[in-house]
Design a protein around this motif. Structure first.
Motif, PDB file in Angstrom:
ATOM      1  N   MET A   1      30.829  48.663  28.104  1.00 32.75           N
ATOM      2  CA  MET A   1      30.751  47.409  28.820  1.00 32.75           C
ATOM      3  C   MET A   1      30.982  47.684  30.300  1.00 32.75           C
ATOM      4  O   MET A   1      31.874  48.422  30.673  1.00 32.75           O
ATOM      5  N   GLY A   2      30.152  47.095  31.138  1.00 33.14           N
ATOM      6  CA  GLY A   2      30.286  47.290  32.572  1.00 33.14           C
ATOM      7  C   GLY A   2      31.200  46.255  33.203  1.00 33.14           C
ATOM      8  O   GLY A   2      31.665  45.320  32.558  1.00 33.14           O
ATOM      9  N   ARG A   3      31.423  46.420  34.458  1.00 35.88           N
ATOM     10  CA  ARG A   3      32.305  45.533  35.216  1.00 35.88           C
ATOM     11  C   ARG A   3      31.545  44.303  35.713  1.00 35.88           C
ATOM     12  O   ARG A   3      30.326  44.300  35.795  1.00 35.88           O
ATOM     13  N   ILE A   4      32.306  43.286  36.092  1.00 35.47           N
ATOM     14  CA  ILE A   4      31.764  42.127  36.788  1.00 35.47           C
ATOM     15  C   ILE A   4      32.277  42.221  38.219  1.00 35.47           C
ATOM     16  O   ILE A   4      33.466  42.452  38.445  1.00 35.47           O
ATOM     17  N   LEU A   5      31.389  42.062  39.176  1.00 33.14           N
ATOM     18  CA  LEU A   5      31.737  42.163  40.585  1.00 33.14           C
ATOM     19  C   LEU A   5      31.511  40.799  41.227  1.00 33.14           C
ATOM     20  O   LEU A   5      30.478  40.175  41.005  1.00 33.14           O
ATOM     21  N   ALA A   6      32.487  40.331  41.983  1.00 37.76           N
ATOM     22  CA  ALA A   6      32.379  39.037  42.665  1.00 37.76           C
ATOM     23  C   ALA A   6      32.323  39.252  44.169  1.00 37.76           C
ATOM     24  O   ALA A   6      32.995  40.133  44.715  1.00 37.76           O
ATOM     25  N   ILE A   7      31.519  38.411  44.825  1.00 37.89           N
ATOM     26  CA  ILE A   7      31.298  38.516  46.260  1.00 37.89           C
ATOM     27  C   ILE A   7      31.609  37.185  46.930  1.00 37.89           C
ATOM     28  O   ILE A   7      31.077  36.146  46.543  1.00 37.89           O
ATOM     29  N   ASP A   8      32.475  37.236  47.931  1.00 37.45           N
ATOM     30  CA  ASP A   8      32.710  36.088  48.811  1.00 37.45           C
ATOM     31  C   ASP A   8      31.983  36.424  50.112  1.00 37.45           C
ATOM     32  O   ASP A   8      32.523  37.086  50.985  1.00 37.45           O
ATOM     33  N   TYR A   9      30.735  35.977  50.197  1.00 38.97           N
ATOM     34  CA  TYR A   9      29.831  36.365  51.278  1.00 38.97           C
ATOM     35  C   TYR A   9      30.150  35.589  52.553  1.00 38.97           C
ATOM     36  O   TYR A   9      30.292  34.371  52.539  1.00 38.97           O
ATOM     37  N   GLY A  10      30.243  36.313  53.651  1.00 37.26           N
ATOM     38  CA  GLY A  10      30.420  35.701  54.956  1.00 37.26           C
ATOM     39  C   GLY A  10      29.466  36.334  55.946  1.00 37.26           C
ATOM     40  O   GLY A  10      28.935  37.420  55.700  1.00 37.26           O
ATOM     41  N   THR A  11      29.228  35.678  57.052  1.00 36.98           N
ATOM     42  CA  THR A  11      28.278  36.224  58.019  1.00 36.98           C
ATOM     43  C   THR A  11      28.823  37.481  58.700  1.00 36.98           C
ATOM     44  O   THR A  11      28.043  38.353  59.086  1.00 36.98           O
ATOM     45  N   LYS A  12      30.147  37.604  58.830  1.00 34.84           N
ATOM     46  CA  LYS A  12      30.743  38.781  59.460  1.00 34.84           C
ATOM     47  C   LYS A  12      31.308  39.760  58.438  1.00 34.84           C
ATOM     48  O   LYS A  12      31.083  40.958  58.528  1.00 34.84           O
ATOM     49  N   ARG A  13      32.098  39.222  57.499  1.00 37.18           N
ATOM     50  CA  ARG A  13      32.773  40.045  56.495  1.00 37.18           C
ATOM     51  C   ARG A  13      32.481  39.486  55.110  1.00 37.18           C
ATOM     52  O   ARG A  13      32.293  38.286  54.946  1.00 37.18           O
ATOM     53  N   THR A  14      32.540  40.369  54.115  1.00 32.87           N
ATOM     54  CA  THR A  14      32.344  39.954  52.736  1.00 32.87           C
ATOM     55  C   THR A  14      33.454  40.530  51.875  1.00 32.87           C
ATOM     56  O   THR A  14      33.680  41.744  51.872  1.00 32.87           O
ATOM     57  N   GLY A  15      34.139  39.642  51.161  1.00 28.91           N
ATOM     58  CA  GLY A  15      35.191  40.058  50.245  1.00 28.91           C
ATOM     59  C   GLY A  15      34.591  40.419  48.901  1.00 28.91           C
ATOM     60  O   GLY A  15      33.646  39.775  48.445  1.00 28.91           O
ATOM     61  N   ILE A  16      35.149  41.445  48.274  1.00 30.27           N
ATOM     62  CA  ILE A  16      34.643  41.915  46.996  1.00 30.27           C
ATOM     63  C   ILE A  16      35.804  42.069  46.015  1.00 30.27           C
ATOM     64  O   ILE A  16      36.860  42.612  46.367  1.00 30.27           O
ATOM     65  N   ALA A  17      35.577  41.580  44.794  1.00 35.78           N
ATOM     66  CA  ALA A  17      36.549  41.750  43.712  1.00 35.78           C
ATOM     67  C   ALA A  17      35.809  42.306  42.502  1.00 35.78           C
ATOM     68  O   ALA A  17      34.591  42.164  42.387  1.00 35.78           O
ATOM     69  N   ILE A  18      36.558  42.908  41.600  1.00 37.26           N
ATOM     70  CA  ILE A  18      35.951  43.587  40.453  1.00 37.26           C
ATOM     71  C   ILE A  18      36.842  43.417  39.226  1.00 37.26           C
ATOM     72  O   ILE A  18      38.047  43.277  39.356  1.00 37.26           O
ATOM     73  N   THR A  19      36.216  43.444  38.049  1.00 28.43           N
ATOM     74  CA  THR A  19      37.001  43.431  36.820  1.00 28.43           C
ATOM     75  C   THR A  19      37.231  44.861  36.349  1.00 28.43           C
ATOM     76  O   THR A  19      36.593  45.800  36.821  1.00 28.43           O
ATOM     77  N   ASP A  20      38.112  44.984  35.373  1.00 25.80           N
ATOM     78  CA  ASP A  20      38.250  46.243  34.659  1.00 25.80           C
ATOM     79  C   ASP A  20      37.038  46.378  33.736  1.00 25.80           C
ATOM     80  O   ASP A  20      36.217  45.467  33.644  1.00 25.80           O
TER      81      ASP A  20
END
Length: 136
Positions: free
Chosen positions: A1-20
């Protein structure tokens, strides 16, 4: 099973989170300059299996699309062309930045640390991912 990756997209910076790998726990991964986002994801996806990408869907209080939505759609098009087999889902991200800031306060971060916008973006991505996992 692969991970799920979440993106909080912004014009300057983008936050990234990931699952196990079991897709149970959401963790902040990093914040990257948005212009480097696709290159970062290419490297990351080369080393880790990612099954799903969640991208925050920012809206105004009246429910209309935020001005950043145009840029998000351009990114989704580029990402889909690069990784046609990875599913993308949009997730409501209203109030995640406020929730992230409150999380920083609740965790006891000093005022100077709470000014770190990159950390707010990463926490926002983690909140997006946690909400998805909770409602999955």
């Amino acid at each position: 099973m692969g991970r799920i990756l979440a993106i909080d997209y912004g014009t300057k910076r983008t936050g990234i989170a990931i699952t196990d790998e079991l897709q149970l726990i959401a963790s902040g991964l990093t914040t990257v300059p948005t212009k480097e986002l696709l290159d970062f994801l290419k490297k990351y996806i080369k080393s880790e299996t990612v099954d799903l990408i969640l991208i925050g869907e920012p809206t105004q209080k009246d429910g209309t699309a935020s001005s950043v939505e145009v840029h998000i759609k351009e990114f989704i098009k580029s990402f889909s062309e690069t990784f046609p087999k990875i599913e993308i889902k949009r997730v409501d991200e209203r109030y995640t930045s406020k929730m992230a800031f409150q999380t920083m306060i609740d965790s006891g971060l000093k005022k100077k640390q709470r000014r770190n916008k990159a950390l707010i973006d990463e926490i926002s991505a983690t909140i997006i991912l946690q909400e998805y996992l909770y409602n999955k």
